[in-house]
Scaffold this motif. Structure first.
Motif, short mmCIF file in Angstrom:
data_model
loop_
_atom_site.label_atom_id
_atom_site.label_comp_id
_atom_site.label_asym_id
_atom_site.label_seq_id
_atom_site.Cartn_x
_atom_site.Cartn_y
_atom_site.Cartn_z
N GLY A 153 68.68 17.40 63.12
CA GLY A 153 69.21 17.12 62.11
C GLY A 153 68.34 17.87 60.83
N HIS A 154 67.16 18.31 61.11
CA HIS A 154 66.64 19.01 60.25
C HIS A 154 66.62 20.38 60.08
CE1 HIS A 154 64.45 15.15 59.32
NE2 HIS A 154 64.22 15.25 60.64
N LEU A 155 66.99 21.02 58.89
CA LEU A 155 67.18 22.27 58.58
C LEU A 155 65.84 23.21 58.51
CD1 LEU A 155 69.32 24.85 58.37
CD2 LEU A 155 69.64 24.16 56.08
N MET A 156 65.73 24.47 58.84
CA MET A 156 64.64 25.21 58.45
C MET A 156 64.62 25.30 56.68
SD MET A 156 62.70 26.20 60.94
CE MET A 156 62.29 28.17 60.80
N ALA A 157 63.24 25.27 56.19
CA ALA A 157 63.23 25.32 54.73
C ALA A 157 63.92 26.53 54.23
CB ALA A 157 62.14 25.06 54.15
N VAL A 158 63.70 27.79 54.86
CA VAL A 158 64.27 29.12 54.18
C VAL A 158 65.09 29.60 55.38
CG1 VAL A 158 63.51 31.27 53.44
CG2 VAL A 158 61.83 29.60 53.29
N HIS A 159 66.40 29.22 54.97
CA HIS A 159 67.43 29.69 55.93
C HIS A 159 68.16 30.80 55.49
CE1 HIS A 159 68.82 26.20 53.97
NE2 HIS A 159 69.87 26.75 53.77
N GLN A 160 68.23 31.24 54.06
CA GLN A 160 68.75 32.34 53.73
C GLN A 160 68.19 33.34 53.11
OE1 GLN A 160 71.23 30.09 50.57
NE2 GLN A 160 73.03 30.10 51.79
N VAL A 161 68.81 34.74 53.38
CA VAL A 161 68.13 35.77 53.05
C VAL A 161 67.72 35.65 51.33
CG1 VAL A 161 68.44 38.28 52.50
CG2 VAL A 161 68.89 37.37 54.52
N ARG A 162 68.52 35.33 50.48
CA ARG A 162 68.37 34.94 48.99
C ARG A 162 67.26 34.07 48.84
NH1 ARG A 162 69.25 30.85 46.37
NH2 ARG A 162 70.52 29.75 47.91
N GLN A 163 67.11 33.15 49.62
CA GLN A 163 66.01 32.28 49.42
C GLN A 163 64.84 33.26 49.76
OE1 GLN A 163 67.20 29.21 52.42
NE2 GLN A 163 66.63 27.65 50.82
N GLY A 164 64.63 33.80 50.80
CA GLY A 164 63.39 34.54 51.51
C GLY A 164 63.18 35.35 50.20
N LEU A 165 64.14 36.36 49.79
CA LEU A 165 63.92 37.35 48.81
C LEU A 165 63.14 36.67 47.66
CD1 LEU A 165 67.03 39.41 49.29
CD2 LEU A 165 64.41 40.17 49.57
N ASP A 166 63.81 35.57 46.97
CA ASP A 166 63.16 34.80 45.88
C ASP A 166 61.54 34.36 46.23
OD1 ASP A 166 65.49 34.63 44.71
OD2 ASP A 166 66.03 32.57 45.25
N LEU A 167 61.21 34.01 47.42
CA LEU A 167 59.74 33.73 47.77
C LEU A 167 59.10 34.94 47.74
CD1 LEU A 167 60.69 31.11 50.47
CD2 LEU A 167 59.26 30.56 48.36
N VAL A 168 59.58 36.05 48.34
CA VAL A 168 58.66 37.22 48.33
C VAL A 168 58.59 37.67 46.81
CG1 VAL A 168 58.89 39.71 49.03
CG2 VAL A 168 59.63 37.99 50.64
N GLU A 169 59.56 37.59 45.98
CA GLU A 169 59.33 38.06 44.63
C GLU A 169 58.25 37.06 43.93
OE1 GLU A 169 63.21 37.84 42.63
OE2 GLU A 169 63.11 39.96 42.83
N ALA A 170 58.34 35.70 44.26
CA ALA A 170 57.24 34.94 43.67
C ALA A 170 56.03 35.16 44.35
CB ALA A 170 57.61 33.47 43.97
N VAL A 171 55.61 35.59 45.53
CA VAL A 171 54.49 35.80 45.93
C VAL A 171 53.97 37.18 45.36
CG1 VAL A 171 52.87 36.25 47.95
CG2 VAL A 171 54.75 34.52 47.92
N ASP A 172 54.75 37.91 45.24
CA ASP A 172 54.28 39.15 44.47
C ASP A 172 53.19 39.94 45.12
OD1 ASP A 172 54.72 41.36 42.71
OD2 ASP A 172 53.55 40.30 41.09
N HIS A 173 53.23 40.27 46.39
CA HIS A 173 52.06 40.86 47.01
C HIS A 173 52.59 42.17 47.92
CE1 HIS A 173 48.29 41.69 49.40
NE2 HIS A 173 47.84 40.93 48.76
N PRO A 174 52.07 43.09 47.92
CA PRO A 174 52.58 44.33 48.66
C PRO A 174 52.49 44.02 50.14
CG PRO A 174 50.58 45.05 47.64
CD PRO A 174 51.14 43.54 47.16
N ALA A 175 51.75 43.10 50.62
CA ALA A 175 51.61 42.96 52.21
C ALA A 175 52.74 42.06 52.79
CB ALA A 175 50.25 42.35 52.55
#
Length: 263
Positions: A153-175
Motif C-alpha cells: 500500500g506504500h507508493l514510492m515518494a518520487v514516482h513521476q518524471v515531473r517530481q524528479g525534475l523538480d528535485l534535480v532543479e532544487a539540488v542544482d548540481h551538475p553531477a
C-alpha cells in the motif's frame, strides 16, 4: 540517439550467464549496456567482459538500495554511493580514460506515512546534494529515477518524471541528472509531453517499455510515434535505454523496437 539494452532483461533468456550478455550485445552492435545492482554480480568477470568486448556499462544502481526520504537511512545512501563510484568507473572504462562519465542510479524509496510531503522533499534534496558532491569528487554522475512501485500500500515518494525534475532543479548540481523511464511515467499517468516538458536538459537517460506489461515498444497501448520527435524538438541528444521484458526472440524483439521508435 543510440540504444542501450538493459541486460538484466534483454538477452537473459538466451544467455543465463550474465557476462555472456556483453558478448551478445556486442554482436548486435551495441557499445554500452545498462545493469541494476552489482554486489550480486561477478564484477571481476564483468570488468573482463567490458575489456574484451568494448561494451561499457552505461549505468548501474547504487548498491545496496536505501531511502532518500528517511534521514535514518541517509548514511547508508551515501555509503552506497561511495562504494559504487569505483565500481561504476571500472566497468564504464573511465579508469582507462575512455567513455562518457559512469552513471549511478538512485531511486527515492517509499513515501513515509504521516510525514508532510514538504519534509520528505527536503530530506531528499539534502541527501542528494551530499551524494552529488561525492559523485562529482569521484568523477561520476548520479541519475535520479522516478519509479512507480507500490508495496504494502506504500507508493514510492518520487514516482513521476515531473517530481524528479523538480528535485534535480532544487539540488542544482551538475553531477545530478534524471533518468526518465517512460513505462513508469505511463503507470503514473504522465504523457510524454507532460513528463518531459521543457526540461530535457536535466535528463541524461530515457528508458522505454510499453504499457501495460512492460514489453517491447509496439506491444502495448502507448503511441510511440511522438516520443523521439518530441525529444529531438526539445533538445534531447542522449541515449534510449531498452528496459523491457522481451516477448519475442531477441533479434525480432530488437527489430520491432527499432521500427516502433523509428530508429
Amino acid at each position: 540517439m543510440k540504444l542501450i539494452p538493459c541486460i538484466e532483461m534483454l538477452y537473459k533468456a538466451e544467455h543465463p550467464g550474465f557476462t555472456d550478455r556483453f558478448r551478445a550485445a556486442q554482436a548486435d552492435g551495441f557499445d554500452a549496456v545498462d545493469m541494476w545492482l552489482w554486489r550480486d554480480k561477478p564484477m571481476d568477470a564483468v570488468a573482463d567482459a567490458v575489456a574484451e568486448t568494448g561494451v561499457q556499462v552505461f549505468s548501474l544502481c547504487a548498491d545496496p538500495r536505501a531511502s532518500l526520504v528517511n534521514p535514518a537511512e541517509h548514511a547508508a545512501v551515501l555509503a552506497a554511493v561511495r562504494d559504487t563510484v569505483p565500481v561504476a568507473r571500472r566497468v564504464n572504462g573511465q579508469l582507462k580514460g575512455a567513455g562518457a562519465p559512469a552513471r549511478i542510479i538512485l531511486a527515492s524509496g517509499f513515501a513515509m506515512p504521516g510525514v508532510a510531503e514538504a519534509e520528505q522533499r527536503a530530506n531528499i534534496v539534502a541527501v542528494l546534494r551530499e551524494a552529488a558532491r561525492i559523485a562529482a569528487d569521484g568523477g561520476v554522475e548520479l541519475l535520479l529515477e522516478p519509479v512507480h512501485m507500490v508495496i504494502g500500500g506504500h507508493l514510492m515518494a518520487v514516482h513521476q518524471v515531473r517530481q524528479g525534475l523538480d528535485l534535480v532543479e532544487a539540488v542544482d548540481h551538475p553531477a545530478l541528472r534524471l533518468l526518465a523511464d517512460v513505462y513508469h511515467g505511463a503507470v503514473s499517468g504522465e504523457t510524454f509531453a507532460q513528463a518531459f516538458a521543457d526540461r530535457t536538459g536535466l535528463v541524461a537517460h530515457v528508458q522505454v517499455a510499453d504499457f501495460e506489461g512492460r514489453h517491447e515498444p509496439g506491444t502495448g497501448a502507448l503511441d510511440w510515434s511522438g516520443l523521439l520527435p518530441l525529444l529531438r524538438q526539445r533538445g534531447y541528444t542522449g541515449s534510449i535505454g531498452l528496459e523491457y521484458l522481451p516477448t519475442l526472440p531477441i533479434d525480432q524483439s530488437l527489430a520491432l523496437t527499432r521500427r516502433t521508435l523509428g530508429l
